[in-house]
Write a protein that holds these residues in place. Structure first.
Motif: not given
Ligand code: ADP
Ligand code: ADP
Length: 232
Positions: A42-49
């Motif tokens: 969790s928090g590794s960037g998967k959703s962001t990608l």
């Molecule tokens: P995963 O999907 O692997 O759990 P995320 O892509 O959700 O990871 O998050 C990657 C990092 O970016 C985490 O540290 C998360 O807290 C941060 N993050 C994600 N979305 C936001 C946002 N909208 N604003 C600030 N930080 C974010």
């Protein structure tokens, strides 16, 4: 060929002391007709990608190449059109519209695009997903698992070339997960679709042709799954 590709993709959130480096220069190509699982803490960037590659979020720098276009240079209107016709997204939080029935939610992408539904495909989707008798209900009258199936049907109804799925089986029990994953895998193979799925579940990942492991905004591992063919 690559269905979609990220080149040196960087995403930072916040500034100064609160700056988060969610993607630290990711290079990845997802080949057409393949099913890829993305794993990692969790928090590794998967959703962001997935959000930046599908144009839902803007990258800080780098490029996303989809069907010969660079998404990073596009305006919101152009992105919306491209997504509407080419990309299906299954959200972790379902993102269903509360005022509308399950049927209306599923058909929403076609309604917005002004396209006619393929009746046989609609019936096959809702039948396979086991929601045929829930179609006139609103999301708040459905269980989490049923809402998830509606969200899956909505992402697939337009037969998009590319599907991003954020934990598509997170709200399903293991029997329902296996059914949904088997269906997703068959759909990939029959329609030549490209599916990229974030999952924490090793059972779910075993349906994929390829598994990528994310760690701290980078790809830490990238392997082919030789046993995926057996999962259809
Ligand atoms: P995963 O999907 O692997 O759990 P995320 O892509 O959700 O990871 O998050 C990657 C990092 O970016 C985490 O540290 C998360 O807290 C941060 N993050 C994600 N979305 C936001 C946002 N909208 N604003 C600030 N930080 C974010
Ligand atoms: P995941 O399981 O993918 O990490 P999260 O629960 O972390 O999902 O994130 C859910 C939503 O909240 C996402 O849209 C993400 O962009 C956003 N988000 C995640 N971390 C943060 C954060 N630190 N600040 C603001 N928004 C965030």
């Amino acid at each position: 060929p690559a269905a979609i590709e990220a080149v040196d993709l960087v995403k930072d959130y916040g500034t100064g002391d609160s700056e988060v480096h969610a993607l630290r220069g990711v290079n990845i190509a997802f080949e057409q007709g393949r099913f890829t699982a993305i794993m990692g803490p969790s928090g590794s960037g998967k959703s962001t990608l997935m959000h930046t590659m599908s144009g839902l979020d803007k990258a800080t720098s780098g490029h996303v190449l989809f069907q010969g276009h660079d998404l990073t240079g596009m305006g919101d209107k152009e992105l919306t059109l491209l997504r509407r016709h080419g990309i299906g997204f299954i959200f972790q939080s379902f993102n269903l519209l509360p005022m509308f029935s399950a049927r209306q939610n599923i058909l929403m992408p076609l309604t917005l695009a002004g396209d006619k539904p393929d009746r046989a495909w609609f019936d096959l989707l809702v039948g396979t997903l086991g929601i045929t008798d829930r179609l006139e209900h609103r999301p708040n009258e459905l269980s989490g698992g049923q809402q998830q199936r509606v969200a899956i049907a909505r992402a697939l109804i337009g037969k998009p070339a590319l599907v991003f799925a954020d934990e598509p089986t997170g709200a399903l029990d293991s029997v329902a997960s296996a059914e949904v994953l088997g269906f997703l895998r068959n759909s990939v193979k029959e329609l030549g679709q490209t599916v990229v799925m974030v999952t924490h579940d090793p059972m779910a990942a075993s349906y994929a042709d390829r598994a990528i492991v994310f760690s701290d905004g980078r790809i830490a591992a990238d392997v082919d799954n030789p046993t995926a063919e057996r999962m259809s």
